[in-house]
Each structure stands twice: as structure tokens, then as C-alpha cells.
Write a protein that holds these residues in place. Structure first.
Motif, PDB file in Angstrom:
ATOM      1  N   UNK A   1       7.659  15.174  -7.121  1.00 13.69           N
ATOM      2  CA  UNK A   1       7.442  15.899  -6.607  1.00 13.69           C
ATOM      3  C   UNK A   1       8.173  15.501  -4.762  1.00 13.69           C
ATOM      4  N   UNK A   2       8.437  15.724  -4.399  1.00  5.32           N
ATOM      5  CA  UNK A   2       9.184  15.395  -3.059  1.00  5.32           C
ATOM      6  C   UNK A   2       7.996  14.378  -1.812  1.00  5.32           C
ATOM      7  N   UNK A   3       7.969  13.662  -1.975  1.00  8.78           N
ATOM      8  CA  UNK A   3       6.927  12.553  -0.459  1.00  8.78           C
ATOM      9  C   UNK A   3       5.486  12.480  -1.278  1.00  8.78           C
ATOM     10  N   UNK A   4       5.484  12.697  -2.791  1.00  7.43           N
ATOM     11  CA  UNK A   4       4.206  12.443  -3.652  1.00  7.43           C
ATOM     12  C   UNK A   4       4.356  11.066  -3.340  1.00  7.43           C
ATOM     13  N   UNK A   5       4.949  10.324  -3.383  1.00  7.52           N
ATOM     14  CA  UNK A   5       4.726   8.495  -3.444  1.00  7.52           C
ATOM     15  C   UNK A   5       4.289   7.888  -2.070  1.00  7.52           C
ATOM     16  N   UNK A   6       3.236   6.624  -2.407  1.00  3.79           N
ATOM     17  CA  UNK A   6       2.589   6.075  -1.370  1.00  3.79           C
ATOM     18  C   UNK A   6       2.344   5.063  -1.251  1.00  3.79           C
ATOM     19  N   UNK A   7       1.767   4.491   0.101  1.00  2.00           N
ATOM     20  CA  UNK A   7       1.742   2.659   0.260  1.00  2.00           C
ATOM     21  C   UNK A   7       1.121   3.308   1.795  1.00  2.00           C
ATOM     22  N   UNK A   8      -0.057   1.691   1.298  1.00  2.00           N
ATOM     23  CA  UNK A   8      -0.737   1.415   2.692  1.00  2.00           C
ATOM     24  C   UNK A   8      -1.229  -0.035   2.755  1.00  2.00           C
ATOM     25  N   UNK A   9      -0.926  -0.368   3.453  1.00  2.00           N
ATOM     26  CA  UNK A   9      -1.426  -1.964   3.865  1.00  2.00           C
ATOM     27  C   UNK A   9      -1.915  -2.650   4.710  1.00  2.00           C
ATOM     28  N   UNK A  10      -3.530  -2.864   4.939  1.00  2.00           N
ATOM     29  CA  UNK A  10      -4.642  -2.580   5.480  1.00  2.00           C
ATOM     30  C   UNK A  10      -5.513  -3.819   6.234  1.00  2.00           C
ATOM     31  N   UNK A  11      -4.843  -4.975   6.505  1.00  2.00           N
ATOM     32  CA  UNK A  11      -5.891  -5.885   6.903  1.00  2.00           C
ATOM     33  C   UNK A  11      -7.362  -5.184   7.913  1.00  2.00           C
ATOM     34  N   UNK A  12      -8.174  -6.278   7.995  1.00  2.00           N
ATOM     35  CA  UNK A  12      -9.288  -6.517   8.932  1.00  2.00           C
ATOM     36  C   UNK A  12     -10.689  -7.762   8.156  1.00  2.00           C
ATOM     37  N   UNK A  13     -11.595  -7.657   9.145  1.00  2.00           N
ATOM     38  CA  UNK A  13     -12.609  -9.079   9.394  1.00  2.00           C
ATOM     39  C   UNK A  13     -13.815  -8.085   9.441  1.00  2.00           C
ATOM     40  N   UNK A  14     -14.554  -9.451   9.189  1.00  2.00           N
ATOM     41  CA  UNK A  14     -15.918  -8.878   9.307  1.00  2.00           C
ATOM     42  C   UNK A  14     -16.927  -9.889   9.140  1.00  2.00           C
TER      43      UNK A  14
END
Length: 147
Positions: free
Chosen positions: A95-108
Motif C-alpha cells: 500500500x502506497x505510503x504505508x511505511x512510517x518512521x519517527x525519532x523523538x528525543x525528550x527530557x524529563x
């Protein structure tokens, strides 16, 4: 996970297996903890509709903290996920555009109130994302450990 439920948004319609490796390394002044894992699902079959194999999910959530005092523990966090494309078995293609990826740094910061109770506040913001709503979130966590 099971595919049963009364709403499509809550019931995926296919079986899936969530496997995680969870770790926690504690040193005198620092700690490093997190998880890494995958979610693998079965083919989704619905009468009168195409059959789909959902993308395989790979993820990791890491946290490196400094034990500033017995009470206060500031930390850096990194969340990552990658999802392979959804495959349409009926049409024999992804399916077109069905792969995904995310990188999210954070602080706490975590407050160790006592041996059984802690409070954590965290902010996370995505620095890279593809075909996924990017994270921009605040989190609060209360933990109580019973004997």
C-alpha cells in the motif's frame, strides 16, 4: 493481542504479537533503562474486502538519567519506531505510503518521593517523522510499588 471488539478503531481485525526486551542498568550516579521490541501481526481478512498484512513494527524507548540527589533524577530520553509497509495480498503489492518512521528525543525529571512512590514529568518532540503524526507531547507518570 486479539482481533475482537465492536469497533474497527479499537479492534485491529488481526492477531498480533508484541515482544519486548526490557532492561534497567543502575549505577551509583547514573541509570540507563528502556525497551526494544517488535509487533508482528497476522493477515487481516474481512468478508468482501481485500486481505492485508500489516507492517511489522520495530521500536525502542531509551532513557539515560543522572541521580542528582536521592529525590531528583533528570534524564534524556529517545523514542524510535519504524513500521514496514502494509502489504495487500489481494492485489499483490504494498500500500502506497504505508511505511512510517519517527525519532523523538525528550527530557524529563523523576522525583523519587520514597522507595515505593515516584512522580515523573517529561517532554518529547519529534525531530524526524515519515507518514506518522509527529510527537510533541508532555507526559506525567505516577508509580506506586506495593510490597
Amino acid at each position: 493481542q486479539t482481533p475482537s471488539g465492536t469497533r474497527d478503531t479499537l479492534a485491529a481485525g488481526y492477531w498480533s504479537n508484541i515482544s519486548s526486551f526490557i532492561f534497567d542498568y543502575e549505577w551509583r550516579h547514573f541509570s540507563f533503562d528502556g525497551d526494544a521490541g517488535t509487533v508482528v501481526g497476522s493477515t487481516k481478512h474481512r468478508p468482501g474486502q481485500d486481505s492485508y498484512f500489516p507492517g511489522v513494527v520495530f521500536y525502542s524507548n531509551l532513557r539515560f538519567s543522572w541521580k542528582a540527589t536521592r529525590l531528583v533524577e533528570p534524564f534524556f530520553a529517545l523514542d524510535w519506531q519504524n513500521v514496514t509497509g502494509t502489504y495487500n495480498h489481494s492485489r499483490h503489492r504494498y500500500v502506497d505510503n504505508s511505511s512510517s518512521r519517527e525519532v523523538a528525543p525528550g527530557v524529563g525529571i523523576m522525583f523519587n518521593i520514597n522507595r515505593r512512590f515516584s512522580f515523573t514529568a517529561r517532554y518529547t518532540h519529534s525531530v524526524e517523522g515519515r507518514n506518522v503524526p509527529e510527537s510533541n507531547a508532555y507526559y506525567v507518570k505516577f508509580v506506586y510499588l506495593w510490597p
